[in-house]
Design a protein around this motif. Sequence first.
Motif, short mmCIF file in Angstrom:
data_model
loop_
_atom_site.label_atom_id
_atom_site.label_comp_id
_atom_site.label_asym_id
_atom_site.label_seq_id
_atom_site.Cartn_x
_atom_site.Cartn_y
_atom_site.Cartn_z
N ILE A 1 -5.33 2.91 -1.65
CA ILE A 1 -5.17 4.50 -1.59
C ILE A 1 -4.32 5.20 -0.69
O ILE A 1 -3.66 6.12 -0.97
CB ILE A 1 -6.82 5.01 -1.65
CG1 ILE A 1 -7.56 4.46 -2.80
CG2 ILE A 1 -6.78 6.59 -1.59
CD1 ILE A 1 -8.79 4.72 -2.66
N SER A 2 -4.46 4.66 0.63
CA SER A 2 -3.61 5.10 1.73
C SER A 2 -2.36 4.84 1.51
O SER A 2 -1.52 5.85 1.64
CB SER A 2 -4.23 4.46 2.84
OG SER A 2 -5.56 4.96 3.19
N ALA A 3 -1.82 3.90 1.16
CA ALA A 3 -0.39 3.72 0.84
C ALA A 3 0.15 4.44 -0.14
O ALA A 3 1.30 4.92 -0.24
CB ALA A 3 -0.11 2.18 0.56
N ALA A 4 -0.62 4.42 -1.30
CA ALA A 4 -0.23 5.48 -2.66
C ALA A 4 -0.22 6.75 -2.20
O ALA A 4 0.93 7.47 -2.69
CB ALA A 4 -1.17 4.92 -3.74
N SER A 5 -1.20 7.35 -1.38
CA SER A 5 -1.02 8.63 -0.91
C SER A 5 0.30 9.09 0.06
O SER A 5 0.94 9.99 -0.09
CB SER A 5 -2.24 9.08 -0.19
OG SER A 5 -3.44 8.84 -0.92
N ILE A 6 0.59 8.08 0.91
CA ILE A 6 1.78 8.35 1.82
C ILE A 6 2.98 8.12 0.81
O ILE A 6 4.06 9.12 1.12
CB ILE A 6 1.67 7.20 2.84
CG1 ILE A 6 0.61 7.32 3.63
CG2 ILE A 6 3.09 7.07 3.49
CD1 ILE A 6 0.40 6.24 4.75
N ALA A 7 2.94 7.16 -0.29
CA ALA A 7 4.08 7.17 -0.92
C ALA A 7 4.37 8.31 -1.91
O ALA A 7 5.50 9.08 -2.28
CB ALA A 7 3.79 6.00 -2.04
N LEU A 8 3.27 8.96 -2.23
CA LEU A 8 3.25 10.54 -3.28
C LEU A 8 3.94 11.39 -1.98
O LEU A 8 4.79 12.23 -2.52
CB LEU A 8 1.91 10.72 -3.62
CG LEU A 8 1.47 10.02 -4.78
CD1 LEU A 8 0.01 10.56 -4.88
CD2 LEU A 8 1.97 10.10 -6.00
N THR B 1 5.87 1.82 1.07
CA THR B 1 4.23 2.20 0.53
C THR B 1 3.90 2.22 -0.81
O THR B 1 2.82 1.94 -1.30
CB THR B 1 3.99 3.72 1.22
OG1 THR B 1 5.07 4.56 0.66
CG2 THR B 1 3.99 3.41 2.78
N ALA B 2 4.85 2.49 -1.64
CA ALA B 2 4.74 2.16 -3.20
C ALA B 2 4.48 0.88 -3.47
O ALA B 2 3.70 0.74 -4.51
CB ALA B 2 5.98 2.98 -3.85
N ILE B 3 5.22 0.19 -3.22
CA ILE B 3 5.18 -1.37 -3.48
C ILE B 3 3.85 -1.96 -2.98
O ILE B 3 3.19 -2.57 -3.82
CB ILE B 3 6.36 -2.04 -2.91
CG1 ILE B 3 7.48 -1.82 -3.56
CG2 ILE B 3 5.97 -3.70 -3.03
CD1 ILE B 3 8.78 -2.55 -3.12
N LEU B 4 3.38 -1.61 -1.62
CA LEU B 4 2.28 -1.86 -1.22
C LEU B 4 1.24 -1.31 -2.04
O LEU B 4 -0.01 -1.86 -2.39
CB LEU B 4 1.93 -1.32 0.20
CG LEU B 4 0.75 -1.94 0.80
CD1 LEU B 4 0.63 -3.22 1.02
CD2 LEU B 4 0.63 -1.16 2.37
N GLY B 5 1.17 0.15 -2.27
CA GLY B 5 -0.21 0.48 -3.11
C GLY B 5 -0.24 0.12 -4.48
O GLY B 5 -1.35 0.02 -4.79
N LEU B 6 0.87 -0.09 -5.08
CA LEU B 6 0.88 -0.56 -6.55
C LEU B 6 0.44 -2.02 -6.72
O LEU B 6 -0.35 -2.21 -7.68
CB LEU B 6 2.24 -0.45 -7.25
CG LEU B 6 2.53 1.22 -7.54
CD1 LEU B 6 4.32 1.09 -7.78
CD2 LEU B 6 1.73 1.55 -8.72
N GLY B 7 0.99 -2.65 -5.61
CA GLY B 7 0.45 -4.11 -5.56
C GLY B 7 -0.93 -4.29 -5.26
O GLY B 7 -1.60 -5.03 -6.14
N LEU B 8 -1.45 -3.39 -4.15
CA LEU B 8 -2.87 -3.74 -4.05
C LEU B 8 -3.77 -3.00 -5.12
O LEU B 8 -4.78 -3.45 -5.35
CB LEU B 8 -3.18 -3.06 -2.47
CG LEU B 8 -2.79 -3.64 -1.43
CD1 LEU B 8 -2.92 -2.82 -0.18
CD2 LEU B 8 -3.54 -4.77 -1.40
N GLY B 9 -3.04 -2.07 -5.76
CA GLY B 9 -3.97 -1.66 -6.97
C GLY B 9 -4.11 -2.40 -7.97
O GLY B 9 -5.03 -2.53 -8.68
N ALA B 10 -3.17 -3.27 -8.35
CA ALA B 10 -3.13 -4.48 -9.33
C ALA B 10 -4.13 -5.40 -9.03
O ALA B 10 -4.89 -6.09 -9.79
CB ALA B 10 -1.69 -5.04 -9.48
#
Length: 236
Positions: free
Chosen positions: A78-85, A114-123
């Motif tokens: 959630i944090s990585a995806a938020s920073i990526a946004l 952050t997008a790669i981290l957030g999407l990867g952890l989301g999966a």
Amino acid sequence: MFRTARHIVLYMGMAFTMLIALHSLRYLFDGAEAVSALSETDALLEYLSGRQSTFWYSFSISQKPLYHLNEFAVVGHISAASIALLAGILQLTPFIRQNAPLLHRASGYLYAFTAILGLGLGAYISFSLPMIGGTKTIISNVIGGALGIGFVVVSFIYISKKQYLKHAQWMLRSYAVLMAILTVYLLVAVFALMGLDAERGYGLAHMICFPINLILVELFIRKSSSSGILVLTHSQ
């Protein structure tokens, strides 16, 4: 007419995305406990529909122990995806692209990481947490994460070749995948207002959030590319 509408949608979308992303960063400070805040959404749904809503309260209660068991992955996602946004907003702002190349480049690297981290952890957490909506939700999240990561990689391949238009297009596609994080919750709210049960609405929202975003961004790219809007005017 299209230019005016495009600017209105762009800046309204940026403002909404920024608010949601900043609000989601509470996970950095509250950890898994931040999931409790989702129950506040029930009051809005109840106000809009005139019917009592307990979906997000039930969701937060059921997910909290699971979030604690996988706290590092959940908070990281959630944090990585938020920073990526937020970094993506800098990437999308025309003034920054044209007048602040160093900021554009730095925000691009931050966005990619952050997008790669957030999407990867989301999966990953799709498998580690029992997902509402079942297998279709898991499959949708994994496909979406893979697409988003792939789009980021492709965009960097194009920028390494100084193909700026292609780079911008693939960055937009990756951002559209990331924006599904917001779209899915908007769809859940719509389905709740339509009277669908929680599990069906949540699963359906996950199935269609990525196609909706990718169709919209593809229409935008096709329209914008023909007028040269996406061509970066500075050297990278």
